[in-house]
Design an enzyme around this catalytic site. Structure first.
Site, PDB file in Angstrom:
ATOM      1  N   GLY A 176      -4.091  -4.196  -3.773  1.00  0.00           N
ATOM      2  CA  GLY A 176      -5.499  -2.768  -4.162  1.00  0.00           C
ATOM      3  C   GLY A 176      -4.843  -2.053  -4.402  1.00  0.00           C
ATOM      4  O   GLY A 176      -4.244  -1.743  -3.702  1.00  0.00           O
ATOM      5  N   HIS A 177      -4.270  -1.403  -6.030  1.00  0.00           N
ATOM      6  CA  HIS A 177      -4.005  -0.529  -6.526  1.00  0.00           C
ATOM      7  C   HIS A 177      -5.103   0.582  -7.054  1.00  0.00           C
ATOM      8  O   HIS A 177      -5.089   0.700  -8.029  1.00  0.00           O
ATOM      9  CB  HIS A 177      -2.502  -0.603  -7.201  1.00  0.00           C
ATOM     10  N   GLN A 200       1.773  -5.922  -2.867  1.00  0.00           N
ATOM     11  CA  GLN A 200       2.493  -5.911  -1.903  1.00  0.00           C
ATOM     12  C   GLN A 200       3.840  -6.039  -1.308  1.00  0.00           C
ATOM     13  O   GLN A 200       3.851  -4.197  -2.290  1.00  0.00           O
ATOM     14  CB  GLN A 200       2.417  -7.788  -1.404  1.00  0.00           C
ATOM     15  N   ASP A 238       2.090  14.682   1.677  1.00  0.00           N
ATOM     16  CA  ASP A 238       1.399  15.704   1.754  1.00  0.00           C
ATOM     17  C   ASP A 238       0.891  15.270   3.160  1.00  0.00           C
ATOM     18  O   ASP A 238       0.035  15.921   3.910  1.00  0.00           O
ATOM     19  CB  ASP A 238       0.294  16.168   1.137  1.00  0.00           C
ATOM     20  N   ASP A 257       0.834  -1.175  -0.087  1.00  0.00           N
ATOM     21  CA  ASP A 257      -0.117  -0.049  -0.270  1.00  0.00           C
ATOM     22  C   ASP A 257       1.038   1.509   0.743  1.00  0.00           C
ATOM     23  O   ASP A 257       0.695   2.194   0.396  1.00  0.00           O
ATOM     24  CB  ASP A 257      -0.785   0.067   1.267  1.00  0.00           C
ATOM     25  N   LYS A 283       2.287   1.969  -5.024  1.00  0.00           N
ATOM     26  CA  LYS A 283       2.306   1.342  -6.184  1.00  0.00           C
ATOM     27  C   LYS A 283       1.758   1.646  -7.895  1.00  0.00           C
ATOM     28  O   LYS A 283       1.989   2.152  -8.011  1.00  0.00           O
ATOM     29  CB  LYS A 283       2.314   0.319  -5.724  1.00  0.00           C
ATOM     30  N   GLY A 331       0.114  13.756  -3.774  1.00  0.00           N
ATOM     31  CA  GLY A 331      -1.275  14.116  -3.790  1.00  0.00           C
ATOM     32  C   GLY A 331      -1.991  12.703  -4.312  1.00  0.00           C
ATOM     33  O   GLY A 331      -1.092  12.508  -4.882  1.00  0.00           O
ATOM     34  N   LYS A 362       2.893  10.000  -0.263  1.00  0.00           N
ATOM     35  CA  LYS A 362       2.166  10.330   0.445  1.00  0.00           C
ATOM     36  C   LYS A 362       2.976  11.980   1.647  1.00  0.00           C
ATOM     37  O   LYS A 362       2.476  12.002   2.965  1.00  0.00           O
ATOM     38  CB  LYS A 362       1.445   9.643   1.389  1.00  0.00           C
TER      39      LYS A 362
HETATM   40  P1  GDP Z   1      -0.473  -0.005  -3.418  1.00  0.00           P
HETATM   41  O1  GDP Z   1      -0.996  -0.724  -3.047  1.00  0.00           O
HETATM   42  O2  GDP Z   1       0.792   0.308  -3.250  1.00  0.00           O
HETATM   43  O3  GDP Z   1      -0.875   0.809  -5.050  1.00  0.00           O
HETATM   44  O4  GDP Z   1      -1.319   1.633  -2.380  1.00  0.00           O
HETATM   45  P2  GDP Z   1      -2.704   1.895  -1.981  1.00  0.00           P
HETATM   46  O5  GDP Z   1      -3.865   2.370  -3.646  1.00  0.00           O
HETATM   47  O6  GDP Z   1      -3.749   0.463  -1.811  1.00  0.00           O
HETATM   48  O7  GDP Z   1      -2.589   2.748  -0.975  1.00  0.00           O
HETATM   49  C1  GDP Z   1      -2.357   3.917  -1.583  1.00  0.00           C
HETATM   50  C2  GDP Z   1      -3.419   4.891  -0.684  1.00  0.00           C
HETATM   51  O8  GDP Z   1      -2.869   6.780  -1.250  1.00  0.00           O
HETATM   52  C3  GDP Z   1      -4.641   5.267  -2.317  1.00  0.00           C
HETATM   53  O9  GDP Z   1      -5.821   5.604  -1.960  1.00  0.00           O
HETATM   54  C4  GDP Z   1      -3.982   6.582  -3.009  1.00  0.00           C
HETATM   55  O10 GDP Z   1      -5.002   6.795  -3.860  1.00  0.00           O
HETATM   56  C5  GDP Z   1      -2.764   7.257  -1.867  1.00  0.00           C
HETATM   57  N1  GDP Z   1      -1.912   7.914  -3.049  1.00  0.00           N
HETATM   58  C6  GDP Z   1      -1.210   7.532  -3.206  1.00  0.00           C
HETATM   59  N2  GDP Z   1      -0.607   8.850  -3.230  1.00  0.00           N
HETATM   60  C7  GDP Z   1      -0.897   9.480  -2.652  1.00  0.00           C
HETATM   61  C8  GDP Z   1       0.071  10.855  -1.756  1.00  0.00           C
HETATM   62  O11 GDP Z   1       1.838  11.542  -2.247  1.00  0.00           O
HETATM   63  N3  GDP Z   1      -1.321  11.451  -1.225  1.00  0.00           N
HETATM   64  C9  GDP Z   1      -2.017  11.244  -0.701  1.00  0.00           C
HETATM   65  N4  GDP Z   1      -2.569  11.754   0.335  1.00  0.00           N
HETATM   66  N5  GDP Z   1      -2.290   9.888  -1.174  1.00  0.00           N
HETATM   67  C10 GDP Z   1      -2.005   9.085  -2.229  1.00  0.00           C
HETATM   68  P1  IMO Z   2      -1.018  -4.044  -2.191  1.00  0.00           P
HETATM   69  O1  IMO Z   2      -0.739  -4.836  -3.645  1.00  0.00           O
HETATM   70  C1  IMO Z   2      -0.828  -4.970   2.084  1.00  0.00           C
HETATM   71  C2  IMO Z   2      -1.403  -8.505   3.410  1.00  0.00           C
HETATM   72  C3  IMO Z   2      -2.826  -9.256   4.653  1.00  0.00           C
HETATM   73  C4  IMO Z   2      -1.939  -9.812   5.697  1.00  0.00           C
HETATM   74  C5  IMO Z   2      -0.686 -10.765   5.001  1.00  0.00           C
HETATM   75  C6  IMO Z   2      -1.046 -11.577   4.140  1.00  0.00           C
HETATM   76  O2  IMO Z   2      -2.137  -3.427  -2.289  1.00  0.00           O
HETATM   77  O3  IMO Z   2       0.365  -3.108  -1.722  1.00  0.00           O
HETATM   78  P2  IMO Z   2      -2.898 -12.304   1.939  1.00  0.00           P
HETATM   79  O4  IMO Z   2      -3.957 -12.751   1.616  1.00  0.00           O
HETATM   80  O5  IMO Z   2      -1.884 -12.122   0.674  1.00  0.00           O
HETATM   81  O6  IMO Z   2      -3.085 -14.046   2.394  1.00  0.00           O
HETATM   82  O7  IMO Z   2      -2.686 -11.974   3.020  1.00  0.00           O
HETATM   83  O8  IMO Z   2      -0.853  -9.696   4.124  1.00  0.00           O
HETATM   84  N1  IMO Z   2      -1.215  -7.817   2.041  1.00  0.00           N
HETATM   85  C7  IMO Z   2      -1.358  -7.265   1.910  1.00  0.00           C
HETATM   86  N2  IMO Z   2      -1.148  -5.769   2.283  1.00  0.00           N
HETATM   87  N3  IMO Z   2      -1.242  -4.356   0.883  1.00  0.00           N
HETATM   88  C8  IMO Z   2      -1.638  -5.543   0.035  1.00  0.00           C
HETATM   89  O9  IMO Z   2      -1.606  -5.328  -1.664  1.00  0.00           O
HETATM   90  C9  IMO Z   2      -1.570  -6.517   0.546  1.00  0.00           C
HETATM   91  N4  IMO Z   2      -1.742  -8.109  -0.003  1.00  0.00           N
HETATM   92  C10 IMO Z   2      -1.340  -8.932   1.061  1.00  0.00           C
HETATM   93  O10 IMO Z   2      -3.350  -7.971   4.866  1.00  0.00           O
HETATM   94  O11 IMO Z   2      -1.728  -9.515   6.729  1.00  0.00           O
HETATM   95 MG    MG Z   3      -2.899  -1.379  -1.950  1.00  0.00          MG
END
Ligand code: GDP
Ligand code: IMO
Ligand code: MG
Length: 432
Positions: free
Chosen positions: A40-41, A223, A332, A13, A16, A414, A330
């Site tokens: 979840g991207h 991940q 900000d 998270d 990416k 952002g 992030k």
């Molecule tokens: P990922 O799994 O690595 O793709 O990240 P996620 O999408 O799960 O979580 C990142 C969250 O931060 C999402 O809600 C993005 O929209 C948000 N985000 C990404 N970059 C920034 C940033 O620079 N600032 C803020 N405030 N939010 C961001």
């Molecule tokens: P992205 O690509 C954050 C975590 C789960 C749990 C552990 C094992 O969005 O960064 P699983 O269902 O994979 O067997 O769970 O890994 N986990 C993540 N945490 N971002 C993810 O993906 C994750 N994918 C799995 O919360 O702790």
């Molecule tokens: Mg994610």
């Protein structure tokens, strides 16, 4: 030739999705190499929010191609739902999405078995995403998994499924006192097979042919390093190779072909699920960061645990992934922060640790050593040039870069695509 891996440097998270979406405009292909719909991207374009779980974020760029490699575990129902969902947002994947014929399939019984395994672990549960990821990888390694290619021949699929189901059925009967609906699974998967048939390809051949023709590819990590099956905080990890090396095994592309690695980190740290987290903030501070950073899981909606930036961990991530360029997202979220703490190392039993401990029991007991840096207390989300950042923000970034011996090639201020700063003269800038 340009083949760049984008990996999470923390516990996932890191942002990416946003980073890949930004970079994908400069690449012909984007490719997922591991994990499944546990990822979840999030990508936000002109106010429209996409959450991609299986399809690489590059698909959102018109005309660009996207690959789901052999290292990914695929729930065909989730894939079909995602294709339909992004179609509603005006994105047509036809002719642009390639799904590996070697990718393993997730079945409903994988989710069921995961649920019972997690329940049995009680307080030691991993806190998985309940998508059946772990059990699907278990079957793959146990050499009893079914793959996308099997689904393309229903007679073969039925034969193989019957063999597997026999064992799963016995397990299910002892866990839940109920058997599996083999006929129902067959029917559902027959239909799903038809829906995904048009995407199925030998994706290793697609990738290598593209590279041979001088095309560029972005490998989209899912991940993060600390969730990697081999190098993360085992057993509180996912079941796949999330690190840069996973791009080679997961896509069937040689290490000699990878031309660069980008590591993504937040300006702080988050983690979802169980396991040790040395720099975790006390509840009140964590809630403030969670509110500002909207730190709730993109897939499960779970509140993310929040903590300070951990340079000990990032140093490890730089080493394991061979990170050439760091992206800090992030920034900000700290705009209103008075003081910022950064962990520069760990102490255990009074001694400084030089390496990341292998044992989660040790990691849970380390004392982080903090440096306190001043916050900037100014808004940064409108800033588009590194030179315009407040001095304290530049100092924070320089402290990170100096401590890790790696450039910062991109700063995100952002969630929107354009809230991005790419300082000139970096390796990352040369890849755009
Ligand atoms: P990922 O799994 O690595 O793709 O990240 P996620 O999408 O799960 O979580 C990142 C969250 O931060 C999402 O809600 C993005 O929209 C948000 N985000 C990404 N970059 C920034 C940033 O620079 N600032 C803020 N405030 N939010 C961001
Ligand atoms: P992205 O690509 C954050 C975590 C789960 C749990 C552990 C094992 O969005 O960064 P699983 O269902 O994979 O067997 O769970 O890994 N986990 C993540 N945490 N971002 C993810 O993906 C994750 N994918 C799995 O919360 O702790
Ligand atoms: Mg994610």
């Amino acid at each position: 030739m340009k083949a760049i891996a984008v990996v999470g440097a923390q516990w996932g998270d890191e942002g990416k999705g946003k980073v890949v979406d930004y970079l994908a405009g400069s690449f012909d292909y984007s490719a997922r190499y591991g994990g499944g719909h546990n990822a979840g991207h999030t990508v936000i374009i002109d106010g429209h929010r996409f959450v991609l779980q299986l399809i690489p974020c590059g698909i959102l760029r018109p005309g660009k191609k996207a690959i789901i490699g052999a290292g990914v575990v695929v729930d065909p129902a989730a894939l079909v739902a995602e294709v339909d969902n992004i179609a509603k947002g005006g994105v047509d994947v036809n002719g642009r999405l390639f799904l590996s014929n070697r990718a393993h399939l997730i079945f409903p019984f994988h989710r069921e078995l995961e649920k019972s395994a997690e329940a049995a672990r009680g307080p030691h549960r991993i806190g998985t995403t309940s998508r059946g990821i772990g059990p699907a990888y278990e079957d793959k390694m146990a050499r009893c998994g079914l793959r996308v290619c099997d689904l393309m021949d229903m007679e073969r699929f039925e034969r193989k499924l019957e063999r597997v189901i026999e064992e799963k059925d016995a397990l299910s009967r002892s866990c839940y006192a109920k058997g599996l609906d083999t006929a129902g699974i067959l029917e559902t998967y027959r239909e799903l097979g038809g829906r995904i048939r048009g995407f199925v390809a030998d994706t290793s051949a697609v990738v290598n042919r593209a590279l041979g023709e001088g095309k560029s590819i972005l490998f989209e990590g899912a991940q993060g390093t600390m969730l990697d099956i081999d190098h993360g905080t085992y057993p509180y990890v996912t079941s796949s190779s999330a690190i840069a090396g996973g791009a080679c095994t997961g896509l069937g592309v040689a290490p000699t072909k990878v031309t660069g690695v980008i590591g993504v980190t937040k300006a702080y740290t988050t983690r979802v699920g169980g396991g040790p987290f040395p720099t975790e903030m006390p509840d009140l501070d964590a809630q403030a960061v969670r509110d500002r950073g909207k730190e709730y899981g993109a897939v499960t909606g779970r509140p993310r645990r929040c903590g300070w930036l951990d340079l000990m961990m990032l140093r490890y991530a730089v080493q394991i992934n061979g990170i050439d360029s760091l992206v800090v997202t992030k920034l900000d979220v700290f705009d209103t922060q008075k003081d910022i703490q950064v962990c520069v190392g760990y102490k255990y039993n009074g001694s400084k640790l030089n390496e990341m401990p292998a044992e989660v029991e040790v990691l849970a007991e380390v004392t982080p050593e903090y440096r306190t840096l001043p916050g900037w207390q100014q808004q940064t989300d409108h800033i588009r040039a590194a030179a315009d950042l407040p001095k304290a923000a530049s100092d924070y970034l320089k402290f990170i870069s100096d401590s890790l011996g790696a450039e910062i090639g991109m700063i995100s201020t952002g969630p929107e695509r354009d809230a991005t700063i790419v300082p000139p003269g970096t390796k990352l800038a040369s890849w755009l």
